[in-house]
Design an enzyme around this catalytic site. Structure first.
Site, PDB file in Angstrom:
ATOM      1  N   CYS A  12       0.960  -1.242  -0.076  1.00 56.85           N
ATOM      2  CA  CYS A  12      -0.089  -0.084   0.099  1.00 56.85           C
ATOM      3  C   CYS A  12       0.773   1.056   0.059  1.00 56.85           C
ATOM      4  O   CYS A  12       2.210   1.019   0.133  1.00 56.85           O
ATOM      5  CB  CYS A  12      -0.850   0.002   1.222  1.00 56.85           C
ATOM      6  SG  CYS A  12       0.059   0.107   2.742  1.00 56.85           S
ATOM      7  N   HIS A  72       2.703   2.209  11.710  1.00 56.10           N
ATOM      8  CA  HIS A  72       1.764   2.035  12.542  1.00 56.10           C
ATOM      9  C   HIS A  72       1.566   3.104  13.721  1.00 56.10           C
ATOM     10  O   HIS A  72       0.461   3.070  14.427  1.00 56.10           O
ATOM     11  CB  HIS A  72       1.790   0.674  13.371  1.00 56.10           C
ATOM     12  CG  HIS A  72       1.590  -0.469  12.587  1.00 56.10           C
ATOM     13  ND1 HIS A  72       2.790  -1.513  12.528  1.00 56.10           N
ATOM     14  CD2 HIS A  72       0.809  -0.900  11.580  1.00 56.10           C
ATOM     15  CE1 HIS A  72       2.377  -2.401  11.730  1.00 56.10           C
ATOM     16  NE2 HIS A  72       1.123  -1.982  11.123  1.00 56.10           N
ATOM     17  N   CYS A  94       2.042   6.306   8.928  1.00 51.67           N
ATOM     18  CA  CYS A  94       1.264   6.497   7.717  1.00 51.67           C
ATOM     19  C   CYS A  94       0.301   7.705   7.833  1.00 51.67           C
ATOM     20  O   CYS A  94      -0.677   7.891   9.096  1.00 51.67           O
ATOM     21  CB  CYS A  94       0.179   5.173   7.552  1.00 51.67           C
ATOM     22  SG  CYS A  94      -0.817   5.321   6.055  1.00 51.67           S
ATOM     23  N   HIS A 122      -2.661  -4.436  18.996  1.00 51.66           N
ATOM     24  CA  HIS A 122      -1.867  -4.077  17.880  1.00 51.66           C
ATOM     25  C   HIS A 122      -0.898  -2.687  18.241  1.00 51.66           C
ATOM     26  O   HIS A 122      -1.734  -1.888  18.901  1.00 51.66           O
ATOM     27  CB  HIS A 122      -2.635  -4.021  17.041  1.00 51.66           C
ATOM     28  CG  HIS A 122      -2.126  -3.820  15.526  1.00 51.66           C
ATOM     29  ND1 HIS A 122      -1.577  -2.709  14.964  1.00 51.66           N
ATOM     30  CD2 HIS A 122      -1.942  -4.614  14.481  1.00 51.66           C
ATOM     31  CE1 HIS A 122      -0.900  -2.715  13.812  1.00 51.66           C
ATOM     32  NE2 HIS A 122      -1.262  -4.123  13.449  1.00 51.66           N
ATOM     33  N   GLU A 124      -0.661  -0.284  16.331  1.00 50.50           N
ATOM     34  CA  GLU A 124      -1.403   0.918  15.776  1.00 50.50           C
ATOM     35  C   GLU A 124      -2.565   1.527  16.915  1.00 50.50           C
ATOM     36  O   GLU A 124      -2.665   2.732  17.308  1.00 50.50           O
ATOM     37  CB  GLU A 124      -2.018   0.614  14.486  1.00 50.50           C
ATOM     38  CG  GLU A 124      -2.827   1.734  14.071  1.00 50.50           C
ATOM     39  CD  GLU A 124      -3.995   1.439  12.696  1.00 50.50           C
ATOM     40  OE1 GLU A 124      -3.472   0.892  12.071  1.00 50.50           O
ATOM     41  OE2 GLU A 124      -5.002   1.974  12.929  1.00 50.50           O
ATOM     42  N   THR A 158      -7.250   1.102  11.332  1.00 51.77           N
ATOM     43  CA  THR A 158      -6.988   1.371  10.017  1.00 51.77           C
ATOM     44  C   THR A 158      -7.463   0.250   8.989  1.00 51.77           C
ATOM     45  O   THR A 158      -7.914   0.337   7.740  1.00 51.77           O
ATOM     46  CB  THR A 158      -5.928   2.258   9.576  1.00 51.77           C
ATOM     47  OG1 THR A 158      -4.863   1.460   9.743  1.00 51.77           O
ATOM     48  CG2 THR A 158      -5.790   3.564  10.040  1.00 51.77           C
ATOM     49  N   CYS A 190      -8.388   2.703   6.298  1.00 51.94           N
ATOM     50  CA  CYS A 190      -7.769   3.406   5.295  1.00 51.94           C
ATOM     51  C   CYS A 190      -8.157   2.992   3.949  1.00 51.94           C
ATOM     52  O   CYS A 190      -8.775   1.963   3.671  1.00 51.94           O
ATOM     53  CB  CYS A 190      -6.285   3.302   5.575  1.00 51.94           C
ATOM     54  SG  CYS A 190      -5.622   1.636   4.811  1.00 51.94           S
ATOM     55  N   SER A 218       0.379 -10.113  10.259  1.00 54.39           N
ATOM     56  CA  SER A 218      -0.332  -8.952   9.382  1.00 54.39           C
ATOM     57  C   SER A 218      -1.813  -9.004   9.456  1.00 54.39           C
ATOM     58  O   SER A 218      -2.323  -9.932   8.930  1.00 54.39           O
ATOM     59  CB  SER A 218       0.098  -9.120   7.735  1.00 54.39           C
ATOM     60  OG  SER A 218      -0.702  -8.042   7.090  1.00 54.39           O
ATOM     61  N   ASN A 220      -4.067  -6.667   8.497  1.00 55.65           N
ATOM     62  CA  ASN A 220      -4.778  -6.544   6.996  1.00 55.65           C
ATOM     63  C   ASN A 220      -4.740  -7.916   6.321  1.00 55.65           C
ATOM     64  O   ASN A 220      -5.820  -8.133   5.448  1.00 55.65           O
ATOM     65  CB  ASN A 220      -4.222  -5.333   6.505  1.00 55.65           C
ATOM     66  CG  ASN A 220      -2.912  -5.548   5.788  1.00 55.65           C
ATOM     67  OD1 ASN A 220      -2.785  -6.086   4.602  1.00 55.65           O
ATOM     68  ND2 ASN A 220      -1.863  -5.320   6.398  1.00 55.65           N
TER      69      ASN A 220
HETATM   70 FE1  F3S Z   1      -1.016   0.954   4.571  1.00 56.46          FE
HETATM   71 FE2  F3S Z   1      -1.422   3.023   5.833  1.00 56.46          FE
HETATM   72 FE3  F3S Z   1      -3.426   1.517   5.284  1.00 56.46          FE
HETATM   73  S1  F3S Z   1       0.302   1.542   6.030  1.00 56.46           S
HETATM   74  S2  F3S Z   1      -2.675  -0.173   5.153  1.00 56.46           S
HETATM   75  S3  F3S Z   1      -2.288   2.715   3.846  1.00 56.46           S
HETATM   76  S4  F3S Z   1      -2.956   2.610   7.271  1.00 56.46           S
END
Ligand code: F3S
Length: 291
Positions: A12, A72, A94, A122, A124, A158, A190, A218, A220
C-alpha cells in the site's frame, strides 16, 4: 488451471512510503533501528537488515543513533520518551494512522469516551489510544458500558474489516444508545484496506480457491483471508511460495491471488510463477500418461 490476481492488492501507499523513507535515511546516515518491525513481512524485514535497518521490540532497547517510528505510529508518551533520549527520529507513521490519531485526540479532549474497534494489542491501536487520553479503550466485541462519559466516539483500526466495523457500530447504536447523549462514528479504515477488501471479495466470488499472501502476523492480510473464507471460497493464507501445499489444488481450476498491504511484488510474483510451473508440470504428466 486459470490464475487470476485481485484487481487491487499488495504493497500500500503507507508501506511503500515507510520503506522509502528508512532506506533513503540508511543510505545517507547509516544504521537505523525501528520500533517494532517496519512492516509485518519477514522477507521485507530481512532485506532491510541488509541496509543496516533492524527492529527492536521495546523502547528500552533503543541505542544511540537514528530510530524510525513505523507506519503504525506510536503514542505521544512513547514519542516524548524517544525524543528525551537524544535519538534522531524518522517518523514514517502512515498519514491514515495520523488521521485516526487526530480524531482520537480531538474526541478525547472534547470529553468523549473513545472506543476503538480494533485489536487492543496491535501497535497502531495502542498508539491511537495514547492520543485519545485516559478515557479510551479498544475491543472487537461490544463492551460493557458501565460508568462512562455520556458521549461516545467510535473509530476503527485502519486495517479492520469494514463490514465487521459497520456491524459493531450498528450494534452499539441499536442496543446501547440509551446510555449516551451523543454517539459519533468515524470510519478511519484506510483507502488501501477498503480497496483491497473490495477487490478480494470480487475475486472470491469468481474463483474456486484463493491464496492470500502475507505475513501471518499481518492484520490486514488476516482480514483479507477472513473476507474470502466468509464468501464461501476455499482460502489459504500463505507467507510465500514455500507455503503452498500442491495437494490443495486438486479439483480446483480457477485460482485467485490476493495479498496484504505489506506483501512485496516479488513474493506475489513467486507464488504466481510457482502455480504456473505446477500447472505446466501437471499437464505434461497427464499428457505423458495418455501416450
Ligand atoms: Fe497501508 Fe497506511 Fe493503510 S500503512 S494499510 S495505507 S493505514
Amino acid at each position: 488451471m486459470k490464475i487470476e490476481k485481485a484487481s487491487d492488492m499488495g504493497f500500500c501507499f503507507g508501506v511503500r512510503r515507510a520503506i522509502k523513507l528508512v532506506e533513503r535515511a540508511a543510505q545517507e546516515r547509516g544504521p537505523i533501528q525501528t520500533l517494532g518491525p517496519l512492516v509485518h513481512n519477514k522477507q521485507v524485514v530481512d532485506r532491510l537488515a541488509g541496509y543496516g535497518i533492524g527492529a527492536v521490540t521495546h523502547l528500552d532497547e533503543l541505542q544511540h543513533g537514528i530510530v524510525a517510528i513505523t507506519s503504525h505510529g506510536i503514542s505521544p508518551e512513547s514519542k516524548a520518551m524517544i525524543e528525551s533520549r537524544d535519538l534522531e527520529v524518522i517518523d514514517t507513521t502512515c498519514p491514515f494512522v495520523h488521521k485516526a490519531q487526530a480524531v482520537a485526540q480531538r474526541l478525547g479532549k472534547a470529553g468523549y469516551w473513545v472506543l476503538v474497534y480494533g485489536d487492543a494489542g496491535h501497535s497502531e491501536v495502542r498508539g491511537v489510544l495514547g492520543w485519545a487520553g485516559t478515557n479510551a479503550s479498544a475491543c472487537l466485541t461490544v463492551p460493557q458500558f458501565d460508568i462512562l462519559p455520556k458521549r461516545l466516539g467510535i473509530l476503527c483500526q485502519t486495517t479492520q474489516n469494514q463490514e465487521r466495523f459497520a456491524e459493531f457500530a450498528a450494534q452499539i447504536v441499536s442496543s446501547e444508545l440509551h446510555r449516551f447523549t451523543e454517539v459519533r462514528i468515524f470510519n478511519t479504515i484506510c483507502d488501501a484496506t477498503r480497496k483491497h477488501q473490495a477487490a478480494a471479495l470480487e475475486l472470491a466470488e469468481k474463483v474456486d480457491l484463493v491464496f492470500v499472501i502475507g505475513g501471518q502476523d499481518s492484520a490486514n492480510t488476516r482480514h483479507l483471508a477472513e473476507i474470502c473464507t466468509n464468501a464461501g471460497v476455499t482460502t489459504y493464507h500463505i507467507e510465500n511460495a514455500l507455503g503452498i501445499d500442491y495437494s490443495w489444488l486438486r479439483g480446483h481450476n480457477h485460482i485467485g491471488i490476493t495479498a496484504g498491504a505489506s506483501t512485496p511484488d516479488e513474493v506475489i510474483n513467486e507464488v504466481v510463477a510457482a502455480l504456473h510451473t505446477f500447472n505446466k508440470t501437471s499437464k505434461q504428466e497427464v499428457h505423458n500418461e495418455k501416450r
